[in-house]
Write a protein that holds these residues in place. Structure first.
Motif, mmCIF file in Angstrom:
data_model
loop_
_atom_site.group_PDB
_atom_site.id
_atom_site.type_symbol
_atom_site.label_atom_id
_atom_site.label_comp_id
_atom_site.label_asym_id
_atom_site.label_seq_id
_atom_site.Cartn_x
_atom_site.Cartn_y
_atom_site.Cartn_z
ATOM 1 N N GLU A 59 -2.979 2.528 -6.196
ATOM 2 C CA GLU A 59 -3.170 2.504 -4.740
ATOM 3 C C GLU A 59 -2.276 1.465 -4.082
ATOM 4 O O GLU A 59 -1.976 1.535 -2.905
ATOM 5 C CB GLU A 59 -4.629 2.160 -4.405
ATOM 6 N N SER A 60 -1.897 0.462 -4.883
ATOM 7 C CA SER A 60 -0.987 -0.555 -4.356
ATOM 8 C C SER A 60 -0.082 -1.030 -5.496
ATOM 9 O O SER A 60 -0.428 -0.877 -6.668
ATOM 10 C CB SER A 60 -1.769 -1.725 -3.766
ATOM 11 N N VAL A 61 1.078 -1.562 -5.108
ATOM 12 C CA VAL A 61 2.031 -2.031 -6.121
ATOM 13 C C VAL A 61 2.548 -3.417 -5.767
ATOM 14 O O VAL A 61 2.566 -3.818 -4.598
ATOM 15 C CB VAL A 61 3.238 -1.069 -6.265
ATOM 16 N N GLY A 62 2.984 -4.132 -6.804
ATOM 17 C CA GLY A 62 3.537 -5.466 -6.603
ATOM 18 C C GLY A 62 4.975 -5.536 -7.072
ATOM 19 O O GLY A 62 5.576 -4.517 -7.425
ATOM 20 N N SER A 121 0.828 -1.214 0.000
ATOM 21 C CA SER A 121 0.000 0.000 0.000
ATOM 22 C C SER A 121 0.860 1.261 0.000
ATOM 23 O O SER A 121 2.066 1.211 0.288
ATOM 24 C CB SER A 121 -0.865 0.007 1.254
ATOM 25 N N GLY A 122 0.208 2.377 -0.260
ATOM 26 C CA GLY A 122 0.884 3.670 -0.178
ATOM 27 C C GLY A 122 1.398 3.956 1.222
ATOM 28 O O GLY A 122 2.492 4.499 1.394
ATOM 29 N N GLU A 123 0.618 3.555 2.222
ATOM 30 C CA GLU A 123 1.053 3.730 3.617
ATOM 31 C C GLU A 123 2.392 3.050 3.846
ATOM 32 O O GLU A 123 3.286 3.576 4.503
ATOM 33 C CB GLU A 123 0.024 3.120 4.593
ATOM 34 N N LYS A 124 2.498 1.831 3.295
ATOM 35 C CA LYS A 124 3.740 1.057 3.454
ATOM 36 C C LYS A 124 4.898 1.736 2.713
ATOM 37 O O LYS A 124 6.032 1.766 3.203
ATOM 38 C CB LYS A 124 3.516 -0.369 2.916
ATOM 39 N N ILE A 125 4.602 2.284 1.544
ATOM 40 C CA ILE A 125 5.639 2.989 0.773
ATOM 41 C C ILE A 125 6.172 4.185 1.586
ATOM 42 O O ILE A 125 7.379 4.413 1.657
ATOM 43 C CB ILE A 125 5.091 3.504 -0.588
ATOM 44 N N ILE A 126 5.251 4.887 2.220
ATOM 45 C CA ILE A 126 5.665 6.026 3.059
ATOM 46 C C ILE A 126 6.555 5.530 4.201
ATOM 47 O O ILE A 126 7.601 6.104 4.493
ATOM 48 C CB ILE A 126 4.430 6.797 3.594
ATOM 49 N N GLU A 127 6.127 4.429 4.801
ATOM 50 C CA GLU A 127 6.903 3.835 5.899
ATOM 51 C C GLU A 127 8.327 3.469 5.424
ATOM 52 O O GLU A 127 9.305 3.703 6.130
ATOM 53 C CB GLU A 127 6.161 2.562 6.321
ATOM 54 N N ASP A 160 -1.231 12.343 -0.177
ATOM 55 C CA ASP A 160 -2.352 11.407 -0.351
ATOM 56 C C ASP A 160 -1.784 9.988 -0.481
ATOM 57 O O ASP A 160 -1.155 9.652 -1.471
ATOM 58 C CB ASP A 160 -3.128 11.805 -1.624
ATOM 59 N N SER A 161 -2.038 9.162 0.522
ATOM 60 C CA SER A 161 -1.426 7.825 0.531
ATOM 61 C C SER A 161 -2.090 6.876 -0.466
ATOM 62 O O SER A 161 -1.648 5.753 -0.653
ATOM 63 C CB SER A 161 -1.471 7.235 1.940
ATOM 64 N N LYS A 162 -3.149 7.337 -1.107
ATOM 65 C CA LYS A 162 -3.842 6.473 -2.077
ATOM 66 C C LYS A 162 -3.253 6.566 -3.492
ATOM 67 O O LYS A 162 -3.693 5.874 -4.401
ATOM 68 C CB LYS A 162 -5.339 6.844 -2.143
#
Ligand code: ADP
Ligand code: MG
Length: 208
Positions: free
Chosen positions: A98-101, A3-9, A56-58
């Protein structure tokens, strides 16, 4: 999927690792450059952290673009525009996602390389950050094609980057400040290759 949240982390963790290695990176740069790489990277990733506070984390593309712009505008050294361009080129690949693999990640590496080459006109073997990122990309791509699991692909990327950074010790710089030293740059690791390997190892450590 990530997720975007994880990318920020992950970006925040990269900043923490850069901070831990600030003196080391600066020492590497003191040997063959002007001794500011650790400071530049630290300043850059503090700006990234700040910029990501209200992102925007999305939209993962938006996150990477903001990070890239922070690097370009807050780092005085060559590495800021180079890493910044890498992030901004990577952003295009995942715009509105919104998410990546893992396949996105491989494509991100390729786009980042293209950005660095476009901006800095260096090739593999010139003793730059590319000597970590290019073998890392190839290892990741090969590992993916062999059908390896995500964490193994990320490990292959991280290991190849570390090895690539180690190998810069054996070669003479042809781009950047270290190129002024010519053959006298042999025997020292390239600071940018080391910072790139730290970033890629942090990604693996965050996701394994
Ligand atoms: P500066 O060289 O302006 O002091 P830094 O010390 O922050 O900037 O960054 C130096 C690093 O930037 C080098 O170790 C190298 O990896 C990278 N670098 C310099 N020039 C180039 C280039 N043309 N292409 C790719 N990477 C480069
Ligand atoms: Mg420098």
């Amino acid at each position: 999927m990530i997720s975007g949240e994880k990318i920020i982390e992950i970006l925040v963790s990269i900043g923490d690792k850069i901070e831990e290695n600030k003196v080391y990176l600066t020492e590497l740069d003191a040997s063959i450059g002007d001794g500011d790489h650790g400071l530049n990277m630290s300043k850059g990733f503090l700006a990234v952290k700040e910029a990501l506070k209200d992102v925007d984390s999305k939209n993962i593309g938006g996150i990477l673009k903001k990070a890239g712009m922070a690097l370009v505008s807050h780092v005085g050294g060559a590495s800021g525009p180079l890493y910044g361009t890498a992030f901004m080129k990577a952003a295009v690949i995942v715009n509105d996602k919104e998410s990546v693999g893992i396949d996105d990640f491989i494509n991100i590496l390729k786009a980042a390389i293209d950005g660095v080459v476009m901006r800095g006109k260096a090739q593999e073997g010139d003793k730059t950050m590319l000597d970590a990122i290019m073998p890392a990309y190839r290892a990741g791509k090969a590992s993916r094609e062999e059908g390896k699991a995500c964490s193994e692909v990320l490990e292959a990327v991280s290991n190849a980057a570390l090895k690539g950074a180690e190998n810069t010790e054996k070669i003479a710089a042809k781009k950047g400040r270290a190129s002024y030293l010519g053959d006298r740059s042999i025997g020292h690791k390239d600071p940018g290759a080391v910072s790139a390997s730290i970033m890629l190892k942090t990604i693996y450590d965050c996701l394994k």
